[in-house]
Scaffold this active site. Structure first.
Site, PDB file in Angstrom:
ATOM      1  CD  GLU A  86      -2.901  -1.227   2.279  1.00 47.93           C
ATOM      2  OE1 GLU A  86      -2.374  -1.695   3.304  1.00 47.93           O
ATOM      3  OE2 GLU A  86      -4.083  -0.859   2.216  1.00 47.93           O
ATOM      4  CD  GLU A  93      -3.638  -6.233   3.660  1.00 47.09           C
ATOM      5  OE1 GLU A  93      -3.709  -6.954   2.636  1.00 47.09           O
ATOM      6  OE2 GLU A  93      -2.953  -5.198   3.711  1.00 47.09           O
TER       7      GLU A  93
END
Ligand code: 3H9
Length: 707
Positions: A108, A128
């Site tokens: 990210e 995730e």
């Protein structure tokens, strides 16, 4: 060089600021790293000398994500989404230079940078979902802006990383570095940007991924349909879809707020607590007392005795790991069968595009077969995978004792038998260990490493090293009937059989356990595995079964008819020709009715919740007995066994973690309640009684027994 925090530094080279994260082993983005990054970006942004910024990781990887260990504590500023925003807001072009595994929050950060370059061997991903979470630092909003919905959904819903080449293809990367010198390539890239007068390129302002909204929406609809049948109660995949849907419809800032709220909701959920527990548990399971006392023996030449389903599967697992294997069978025909079984797996993999024909040939090139045990003369480790019968296995071990050299590890793949007895029958019991693979052995991740009384420490350590080579999750188990997994299975399956005899149908039980999160219920599993296996075990145990033990004969009645499940077209379910899903069978229900009548049982109703509670209470209680006897080192070893070998839903963390989440006192209360009808079966484990009395949890026990 300036130290920005204890693990982030800044160096300026020819107008390029290089911010390096050095937080071994995986450069996780803990507080100090976030502080260092924020400070570095701020300094570089305000320094007139700096014309471009490189973000890079020291050691083996770009940051592999947020620091998962921080998740149980209150978040501390600067938060990762804010760090990402400051990167994107930097007035100088920021280049993320990726190597190793750029995962989760690390990836990210890269998405928030203006340009991305990666080493050819780098892997990029958003795992995730495997922690019951969703990307929470802008991943759900930035990635679809670059790639559209489909690649973003695939990455976030599968949690599987992609290669640098694939990332380039889908528009995530600007360049792939083939030279092996990423720092130099990143510097050259930065200098080129400076010379070209390239500007910042905030991902949040891009909309390339929204160019074809029909395709965007179709990708979402398609993944959603798939999820509805496959999510099995898991919540975070649906949040991921919501966020990606929103990315194309609401302004970036609003999308970020939605993402944050969804992330925090998931983080607070039992699902993520369960999955985070599973993540650490599978790593801790490899920590064994023997590791501090011994080093592994060499494991270069392996042998397998037996070319049946298990033997062939084990051989495939070994070949897949790039190791050679020698397979022994009793005659040429059986050996040819064994070879064909191995080759068939590879052929299927080639047909499905999972491996190339050349890779298959190379794997088969490492396979050797023989009917003479002498071919195992130079083996480092031999795994016996013959018929599950003590006398047969003892004969094999006697032969192995003669032909192998001292120091060759002799392993049995038995799933029930006493390995101490096997070891006692040969001249060097210190070399004998149990390696309990699960079927199909080339696919199932679990390896129970069964440690007999006289085994040498270095043999145990070698078995764990082998598991790592084979890509298996290994759990240390002691010797008892069924070890950890099958012993627990035998107990909770009995709880299910009692409920069937008392009034539930096998179909209701299966449905209730699927609703709990299992991919299949116990009767579906029995039909898949083949009822004959359990039948043989029951017959073997019949003479030693305590007369006061409640015994349900329904399974025997079904097996007596030759209904062994899928392979015979009938079991608990009926299977149409070639079908893998069965339909309910009224004749099975009639058999059950007859058995109830025979025992004078008036059927009663069970709610799905009661079915789940009883099944889990039986499982947890047996887990506590297993702990008390030292068969499992820690509760987490039981969790890993049940998750990887028995379909226990990972998002529930394993049975012992589940017990903690429900409350050990609640489980004990249920056991005492059930014990009123059958005090023998439902007798609460002393260990559980003690835990409740002292107000501690099973996780306390994990911590107390850390090795
Ligand atoms: C996230 O990023 C959320 C964001 O979207 C939003 C935030 C707001 N943290 O696996 P290994 C430890 S969620 C802390 O044996 P390998 C691990 O426990 C995160 N610790 O090595 C082990 O410790 P020990 C998304 C971590 O080479 C040691 O490092 N990222 C973390 O086989 C070595 O690990 C992930 O889910 C972490 N993030 O595999 C990636 N990662 O030695 C999770 C590892 O004490 N990590 N540790 O047992 C992995 O998948 C693998 O560790 C990796 C390396 C592939 C990186």
């Amino acid at each position: 060089m300036t130290e920005l925090s204890q693990n982030v530094s800044l160096a300026i080279n020819a107008g390029v600021a290089v911010i390096t994260v050095d937080n071994p082993p995986v450069n996780a983005l803990g507080l100090a790293v976030r502080q260092g990054l924020a400070k570095g970006i701020s300094l570089a942004g305000g320094d007139p000398e700096v014309k471009a910024v490189i973000l890079i990781g020291a050691g083996r990887t770009f940051p592999a994500g947020a620091d998962i260990r921080e998740f149980g504590t209150p978040p501390q500023a600067p938060l990762l989404p804010d760090v990402c925003q400051s990167i994107e807001d930097c007035p100088k072009p920021v280049i993320a230079a990726l190597h190793g595994t750029a995962l989760g929050g690390g990836y990210e950060i890269a998405l928030a940078a203006h340009y991305r370059i990666a080493d050819a061997a780098a892997r990029l991903g958003l795992p995730e979902v495997n922690l019951g979470l969703l990307p929470g630092a802008g991943g759900t909003q930035r990635m679809p802006r670059l790639t559209g919905a489909a690649p973003a959904l695939d990455m976030m819903l599968s949690g599987t990383p992609i290669s640098a080449a694939k990332a380039l293809e889908i528009g995530v990367l600007d360049e792939v570095c083939d030279s092996g010198d990423l720092p130099a390539a990143a510097q050259a890239f930065a200098v080129r940007l400076i010379l070209e007068g390239a500007l910042v390129r905030p991902t949040s302002k891009l909309g390339t991924g929204f160019a074809d909204m029909a395709a965007y929406d179709a990708a979402i609809a398609e993944r959603l349909t798939r999820l509805q049948s496959r999510a099995r109660g898991q919540k975070s995949p649906f949040k991921i879809v919501d966020c990606i849907k929103a990315a194309a419809r609401v302004p970036f800032d609003e999308g970020m707020r939605l993402e944050r709220a969804a992330f925090m909701e998931c983080l607070a959920s039992d699902q993520s607590k369960g999955m985070i527990h599973a993540f650490f548990a599978e790593r801790q399971a490899a920590r064994i007392p023997e590791a501090s006392r011994a080093k592994p023996r060499p494991l270069n030449r392996l042998g397998v005795v037996g070319g049946g389903t298990m033997g062939a599967g084990i051989a495939v697992a070994i070949l897949n790991a790039g190791l050679p294997v020698t397979m022994i069978e009793r005659d040429a025909d059986s050996l040819a069968h064994g070879r064909a079984a191995v080759e068939k797996v590879f052929q299927r993999n080639v047909a499905k595009g999972r491996m190339s024909a050349a890779e298959k040939d190379a794997a088969m090139g490492r396979w050797q077969g023989a009917t003479d045990y002498a071919a195992l003369g130079d083996a480092d480790l031999v795994i016996e995978a013959v018929f599950e019968d003590m006398a047969v296995k003892q004969q094999v071990f006697a032969r192995l004792d003669q032909v192998t050299r001292p120091g060759t590890i002799l392993a049995s793949n038995t799933s029930y038998l006493d390995i101490n007895t096997l070891a006692a029958g040969i001249s060097r019991p210190g070399d004998v260990i149990g390696l309990h693979f699960f079927s199909p052995a080339n696919i199932m991740k679990l390896l129970e490493i069964v440690v007999p009384a006289k085994v040498s420490d270095d043999v145990v350590v070698s078995a764990f090293a082998l598991a790592k080579k084979l890509g298996k999750v290994a759990v240390r188990a002691g010797v008892c009937d069924g070890f950890i997994g099958n012993r627990m299975l035998a107990t909770y399956r009995r709880a299910a059989d009692y409920m069937v005899e008392d009034g539930a149908s096998p179909y209701q039980i299966d449905a209730a356990l699927r609703a709990f999160g299992y991919p299949m219920g116990p009767y579906q599993v029995s039909d898949l595995a083949g009822g004959d296996i359990g039948w043989a075990t029951r017959k073997r145990k019949a003479p030693t079964r305590p007369p006061e033990e409640r015994y349900v004969e329904i399974a025997d009645r079904i097996c007596e008819r030759g209904w062994f499940g899928q392979k015979t077209g009938r079991g608990y379910y009926r299977y149409d020709e070639g079908a893998r899903t069965g339909v309910e069978d009224p004749e099975v229900l009639a058999i059950i009715d007859q058995e109830r009548a025979k025992k004078g049982i008036t059927p009663r109703t069970f709610s799905d919740a009661e079915i789940q509670n009883r099944y889990l209470a039986a499982m947890i209680n047996e887990g506590c007995n297993i702990l008390a006897e030292g068969i499992a080192l820690r509760p987490l070893d039981i969790d890993v066994t049940l998750i990887y070998g028995y379909g226990f839903p990972r998002w529930r963390g394993g049975p012992m973690k589940y017990a903690d989440m429900v409350g050990p006192e609640v489980i004990l209360g249920r056991l005492r309640d059930y014990a009123r009808e059958d005090p023998q079966f439902w007798r609460a484990s002393d260990l559980l009684v003690d835990l409740v009395a002292e107000g501690s949890s099973l996780d306390d026990l994990n911590k107390r027994t850390e090795v």
